[in-house]
Design a protein around this motif. Structure first.
Motif, PDB file in Angstrom:
ATOM      1  N   ASP A  30       1.001  -0.979  -0.419  1.00  0.00           N
ATOM      2  CA  ASP A  30      -0.351  -0.285  -0.125  1.00  0.00           C
ATOM      3  C   ASP A  30       1.551   1.495   0.045  1.00  0.00           C
ATOM      4  O   ASP A  30       0.232   2.789  -0.295  1.00  0.00           O
ATOM      5  CB  ASP A  30      -0.736  -0.168   1.395  1.00  0.00           C
ATOM      6  CG  ASP A  30      -2.109  -0.821   1.545  1.00  0.00           C
ATOM      7  OD1 ASP A  30      -2.447  -0.949   0.102  1.00  0.00           O
ATOM      8  OD2 ASP A  30      -1.784  -2.118   1.751  1.00  0.00           O
ATOM      9  N   VAL A  31       1.679   0.988   0.518  1.00  0.00           N
ATOM     10  CA  VAL A  31       2.781   2.321   0.633  1.00  0.00           C
ATOM     11  C   VAL A  31       4.183   1.980   1.125  1.00  0.00           C
ATOM     12  O   VAL A  31       4.776   1.316   1.730  1.00  0.00           O
ATOM     13  CB  VAL A  31       2.671   3.269   2.036  1.00  0.00           C
ATOM     14  CG1 VAL A  31       3.636   4.410   1.953  1.00  0.00           C
ATOM     15  CG2 VAL A  31       1.338   3.844   2.547  1.00  0.00           C
ATOM     16  N   LEU A  32       4.727   2.689   0.013  1.00  0.00           N
ATOM     17  CA  LEU A  32       7.068   2.666   0.247  1.00  0.00           C
ATOM     18  C   LEU A  32       7.145   3.411   0.334  1.00  0.00           C
ATOM     19  O   LEU A  32       7.289   4.635   0.220  1.00  0.00           O
ATOM     20  CB  LEU A  32       7.143   1.958  -1.349  1.00  0.00           C
ATOM     21  CG  LEU A  32       6.823   0.694  -2.631  1.00  0.00           C
ATOM     22  CD1 LEU A  32       7.096   1.189  -3.519  1.00  0.00           C
ATOM     23  CD2 LEU A  32       7.327  -0.087  -1.244  1.00  0.00           C
ATOM     24  N   VAL A  33       8.438   3.213   1.322  1.00  0.00           N
ATOM     25  CA  VAL A  33       8.563   4.564   2.408  1.00  0.00           C
ATOM     26  C   VAL A  33      10.050   4.108   2.156  1.00  0.00           C
ATOM     27  O   VAL A  33      10.890   3.693   1.246  1.00  0.00           O
ATOM     28  CB  VAL A  33       8.520   4.146   4.275  1.00  0.00           C
ATOM     29  CG1 VAL A  33       8.839   4.930   5.225  1.00  0.00           C
ATOM     30  CG2 VAL A  33       6.835   4.224   4.513  1.00  0.00           C
ATOM     31  N   PHE A  34      10.623   5.570   2.042  1.00  0.00           N
ATOM     32  CA  PHE A  34      12.090   5.269   1.126  1.00  0.00           C
ATOM     33  C   PHE A  34      12.580   6.708   2.023  1.00  0.00           C
ATOM     34  O   PHE A  34      11.667   7.860   2.785  1.00  0.00           O
ATOM     35  CB  PHE A  34      12.126   6.494  -0.243  1.00  0.00           C
ATOM     36  CG  PHE A  34      11.737   5.436  -0.936  1.00  0.00           C
ATOM     37  CD1 PHE A  34      12.473   4.426  -1.019  1.00  0.00           C
ATOM     38  CD2 PHE A  34      10.004   5.989  -1.728  1.00  0.00           C
ATOM     39  CE1 PHE A  34      12.751   3.611  -2.303  1.00  0.00           C
ATOM     40  CE2 PHE A  34      10.010   4.832  -2.732  1.00  0.00           C
ATOM     41  CZ  PHE A  34      10.460   3.795  -2.663  1.00  0.00           C
ATOM     42  N   VAL A  35      13.697   6.487   3.025  1.00  0.00           N
ATOM     43  CA  VAL A  35      14.631   7.644   3.781  1.00  0.00           C
ATOM     44  C   VAL A  35      15.734   8.464   2.661  1.00  0.00           C
ATOM     45  O   VAL A  35      16.065   9.363   3.487  1.00  0.00           O
ATOM     46  CB  VAL A  35      16.098   6.279   4.687  1.00  0.00           C
ATOM     47  CG1 VAL A  35      14.721   5.337   5.649  1.00  0.00           C
ATOM     48  CG2 VAL A  35      16.351   5.784   3.993  1.00  0.00           C
ATOM     49  N   SER A  36      15.757   8.280   1.417  1.00  0.00           N
ATOM     50  CA  SER A  36      16.403   9.556   1.025  1.00  0.00           C
ATOM     51  C   SER A  36      15.265   9.451  -0.271  1.00  0.00           C
ATOM     52  O   SER A  36      14.474   8.530  -1.063  1.00  0.00           O
ATOM     53  CB  SER A  36      17.772   8.752   0.635  1.00  0.00           C
ATOM     54  OG  SER A  36      17.913   7.854  -0.281  1.00  0.00           O
TER      55      SER A  36
END
Length: 415
Positions: A151-157
């Motif tokens: 549902d959601v892809l989270v990136f740190v950069s």
């Protein structure tokens, strides 16, 4: 109000940035609104700490860290074990972290508990062309497949997000930018003595120190650290190099240092629990990694006002400003890397200038409190406090195109 249940999957509780982020979230997430659970493979250095400090912890005995064909049946069994945890917890949100747990955890969620919303965080893309073209293409294909039921892809950069988009990973999937976070007001132990700390490592009190907080895995590139140390030590004698951690390349790095006759000044102390103290005695922080999402060790260095020399990969340049708070070097350029180390080590005034620039920079987006607040906001958007998930969901998520809806959205990422 009924709490929202969140189940975190992570491959193994080693000492690393992904693990630190997850454990920080578990510790500080709003306990009145969220009920948290953690599932991990066994054998991590932090297993004992988590057993003592955290509740609702499950260990997936079949989950192996390495990705090898011989572990295929272990991986199938791990998916089944993850499914049993999912059926027991019945989470509203499944949040996967790290490449192996990210793949297997998302598959398990879609087979055994489709009611949950699924979030995956890329703490850096866990694959690189340096590992081989075929291997790289395989991992890209796997991530494309798994994004279909995320549902959601989270990136740190931002750089990781841009690369994933270029590779076609997560097309039509909602993306968020949530930085890894640390405490930018660190406190050293009372009566901390820098000279005593150096002495414990057999470093003279007046020696300069270059520190790398990493591990001995191929993408952390410890061999380049040793080679750069050799180039510096060929011209500067009163400098000591520390590379912490463990891993498959440690013996190779140790043997190389011995062959180059620099083993007394290149120190490999293993895993450490005193990162802040090591940073306190360091003059320069070094990173020769070939892959980094947003290294928490670099953020810790910034929190301790230690200038950095780093290979310019992934999210490094989003933390270090070249020639202002440190030096950025093209990956694999060992000569330039060593030259930049020498410049910083030789010029105290330059180090002080960089330290002042670090001190005046706004690092608020990289704090642990900001990280957790953004995660809470994400969870509430997926499962509002007044609603709970229910009903069946498709195995593959329905593809949607997320458009930029406000001026604060950049590169398809929501801050």
């Amino acid at each position: 109000m009924e709490k929202t249940k969140i189940l975190y999957f992570i491959t193994r509780l080693d000492q690393g940035g992904a693990q630190a982020s997850v454990l920080m979230t578990l510790k500080t997430l709003n306990k009145q609104q969220f009920e948290t659970y953690l599932a991990s493979g066994p054998g991590g250095r932090l297993d004992g700490k988590v057993k003592n400090d955290a509740k609702n912890v499950f260990f997936i005995s079949a989950l192996r860290h390495d990705i090898r064909p011989k572990y295929f049946f272990h991986d199938l069994w791990a998916v089944f074990q993850m499914g049993r945890v999912l059926r027991k917890v019945r989470p509203d949100i499944v949040h996967t972290n790290a490449p192996k747990a990210g793949v297997l955890g998302r598959i398990a969620a879609r087979i055994f508990w489709r009611k949950a919303k699924v979030v995956h965080t890329f703490h850096g893309l866990g694959f690189a062309k340096e590992q081989g073209e075929k291997r790289f293409k395989f991992f890209v294909a796997v991530e494309k497949f798994c994004s279909k039921f995320t549902d959601v892809l989270v990136f740190v950069s931002r750089k990781n997000a841009a690369e994933a988009k270029q590779l076609g990973i997560g097309k039509g999937v909602r993306t968020e930018l949530i930085r890894a976070g640390v405490n930018f007001n660190p406190i050293l132990p009372l009566k901390f003595d820098p000279a005593a700390k150096k002495a414990s490592l057999k470093i003279p009190a007046n020696a300069k120190v270059v520190l790398a907080l990493a591990n001995f895995k191929p993408l952390k590139n410890p061999i380049h650290f040793v080679l750069a140390a050799y180039k510096v030590l060929s011209q500067m004698k009163n400098v000591y190099f520390i590379f912490t951690g463990e891993g498959p390349l440690k013996v190779t790095a140790e043997n190389l240092a011995k062959n180059l006759s620099i083993e007394k000044q290149v120190i490999f102390p293993g895993w450490r629990n005193d990162a802040l103290e090591l940073l306190a005695i360091s003059d320069v922080f070094a990173s020769v990694s070939l892959r980094e999402g947003l290294p928490m060790s670099l953020l810790e260095a910034m929190s301790m006002r230690v200038p950095a020399v780093c290979y310019d990969v992934d999210g490094i340049s989003e933390v270090v400003t070249d020639n202002k708070t440190g030096f950025l070097v093209k990956p694999n350029d060992i000569n330039t890397f060593a030259d930049k180390l020498k410049v910083l080590l030789r010029h105290a005034a330059l180090r002080e200038r960089f330290e002042a620039a670090i001190d005046h920079r706004d690092f608020s987006e990289f704090t642990s409190s900001t990280m957790v607040k953004k995660q809470e906001r994400l969870y509430r958007s997926l499962v509002p406090p007044t609603k709970k998930n229910g009903g069946k969901r498709r195995f593959f998520r329905k593809r949607r195109n997320f458009k930029k809806s406000n001026p604060g959205v950049k590169n398809g990422l929501r801050n």
